[in-house]
Design an enzyme around this catalytic site. Structure first.
Site, PDB file in Angstrom:
ATOM      1  N   HIS A  72      43.980 -19.052   4.782  1.00  0.00           N
ATOM      2  CA  HIS A  72      45.136 -18.924   5.682  1.00  0.00           C
ATOM      3  C   HIS A  72      44.755 -18.910   7.165  1.00  0.00           C
ATOM      4  O   HIS A  72      45.568 -18.527   8.000  1.00  0.00           O
ATOM      5  CB  HIS A  72      45.963 -17.670   5.357  1.00  0.00           C
ATOM      6  CG  HIS A  72      46.215 -17.465   3.899  1.00  0.00           C
ATOM      7  ND1 HIS A  72      46.707 -18.459   3.082  1.00  0.00           N
ATOM      8  CD2 HIS A  72      46.007 -16.391   3.095  1.00  0.00           C
ATOM      9  CE1 HIS A  72      46.808 -17.996   1.843  1.00  0.00           C
ATOM     10  NE2 HIS A  72      46.382 -16.760   1.825  1.00  0.00           N
ATOM     11  N   GLN A 124      49.834 -24.027  -0.918  1.00  0.00           N
ATOM     12  CA  GLN A 124      49.897 -23.279   0.336  1.00  0.00           C
ATOM     13  C   GLN A 124      48.919 -23.859   1.347  1.00  0.00           C
ATOM     14  O   GLN A 124      49.277 -24.731   2.117  1.00  0.00           O
ATOM     15  CB  GLN A 124      49.639 -21.793   0.092  1.00  0.00           C
ATOM     16  CG  GLN A 124      50.021 -20.923   1.279  1.00  0.00           C
ATOM     17  CD  GLN A 124      50.214 -19.457   0.883  1.00  0.00           C
ATOM     18  OE1 GLN A 124      50.128 -19.083  -0.275  1.00  0.00           O
ATOM     19  NE2 GLN A 124      50.486 -18.626   1.859  1.00  0.00           N
ATOM     20  N   ASP A 125      47.650 -23.421   1.337  1.00  0.00           N
ATOM     21  CA  ASP A 125      46.687 -24.085   2.206  1.00  0.00           C
ATOM     22  C   ASP A 125      45.506 -24.576   1.377  1.00  0.00           C
ATOM     23  O   ASP A 125      45.374 -24.225   0.203  1.00  0.00           O
ATOM     24  CB  ASP A 125      46.262 -23.212   3.391  1.00  0.00           C
ATOM     25  CG  ASP A 125      45.554 -21.934   3.002  1.00  0.00           C
ATOM     26  OD1 ASP A 125      45.535 -21.590   1.795  1.00  0.00           O
ATOM     27  OD2 ASP A 125      45.004 -21.271   3.892  1.00  0.00           O
ATOM     28  N   PRO A 126      44.655 -25.434   1.945  1.00  0.00           N
ATOM     29  CA  PRO A 126      43.587 -26.042   1.150  1.00  0.00           C
ATOM     30  C   PRO A 126      42.574 -25.014   0.657  1.00  0.00           C
ATOM     31  O   PRO A 126      42.430 -23.924   1.221  1.00  0.00           O
ATOM     32  CB  PRO A 126      42.926 -27.014   2.139  1.00  0.00           C
ATOM     33  CG  PRO A 126      43.946 -27.248   3.214  1.00  0.00           C
ATOM     34  CD  PRO A 126      44.712 -25.967   3.313  1.00  0.00           C
TER      35      PRO A 126
END
Length: 219
Positions: A131, A60-62
Site C-alpha cells: 500500500h 488492490q495493489d500489486p
C-alpha cells in the site's frame, strides 16, 4: 468507443495522471525498487482490449515481493511460487468448474487474453511495502476505468472480493451487469464465504445467456 485510447486518452492528459507517472519515475531514478517493472505497469490494458472485456476481477495493489507483480491482479510470473490468495482462487475453481485442476504456476495471462480484465486499483508499489503507493492518485485513474466500462460496455461481469473492492460497486449500474461479491480469497477471509461462491460458473452462465462466449478458466 472501442479502444482504451478512446476511453482513457483524455484521462492520461490530466495533470494528476502525469504527476503519478512522474512520482513513480522519480522514485525509480532515486534507486527505489518499484513493482511491477515500468514495462509491465499497464499490462492489464495491453492484454485485454477495451472492446473484448467480458469480466473484471478487481485487486488492490500489486504484489510487493521480488519478481511477483507483472501488471495483472492476483497473477504472478511463471516460475514464481503461487501466492496464498491465488491458491485459494484455484481451490474455488477446482470445486466450481468441471475439469479444472490446480496448475503448477500462477500466471493468469491466458485469462487476460480471453477478456478477463485483472485490474489492481493501485498500479504500483514499493518493494516490500504494501500500500506504499495508495495515496499517489492511481485510484482516480482506475475508478475512471471502471466507470468507462460501466458506461460504454454491456453485460460485463464484475467480481468484487473483499470490502475494499466492494467499495467500487457504486461506480457500476447493476441493471446492465452482473456484480458478484464475496469475501477476499486471502487465507484470513476465504472461509467466510469466498469458498463456495461459485463466481466462475455464474460468470459463464451469465455470459452465455447474453450470447457471449464463456471464459475457459483452465490454465
Amino acid at each position: 468507443m472501442d479502444t482504451w485510447h478512446d476511453a482513457l486518452g483524455g484521462e492520461k492528459q490530466q495533470p494528476y495522471f502525469q504527476e503519478i507517472l512522474n512520482a513513480v519515475r522519480q522514485e525509480r531514478l532515486s534507486g527505489q525498487i518499484i513493482y511491477p517493472p515500468a514495462a509491465d505497469v499497464f499490462n492489464a490494458f495491453r492484454l485485454t482490449a477495451f472492446d473484448r472485456v467480458k469480466a473484471v476481477i478487481l485487486g488492490q495493489d500489486p504484489y510487493h515481493g521480488a519478481g511477483q507483480a507483472h501488471g495483472l491482479a492476483f497473477s504472478v510470473r511463471q516460475g514464481i511460487r503461487i501466492p496464498p490468495s491465488l491458491l485459494n482462487i484455484y481451490k474455488e475453481l477446482e470445486t466450481d468448474i468441471e475439469g479444472f485442476s490446480i496448475p503448477a504456476h500462477g500466471c493468469l495471462t491466458a485469462w487476460a487474453e480471453q477478456g478477463v480484465l485483472l485490474l489492481n486499483t493501485v498500479l504500483t508499489v514499493r518493494a516490500g511495502q504494501a500500500h506504499s503507493h495508495a495515496l499517489l492518485g492511481w485510484e482516480r485513474f482506475t475508478d475512471t476505468v471502471i466507470r468507462q466500462l460501466a458506461t460504454h460496455r454491456k453485460h460485463l461481469v464484475f467480481m468484487l472480493w473483499g470490502g475494499y473492492a466492494q467499495q467500487k460497486r457504486k461506480l457500476i449500474d447493476s441493471q446492465n451487469y452482473l456484480i458478484l461479491t464475496a469475501p477476499h480469497p486471502s487465507p484470513l477471509s476465504a472461509y467466510r464465504g469466498f469458498f463456495g461462491c461459485r463466481h466462475f460458473s455464474q460468470a459463464n452462465s451469465y455470459l452465455s445467456r447474453h450470447g457471449i462466449d464463456p471464459i475457459n478458466w483452465k490454465l
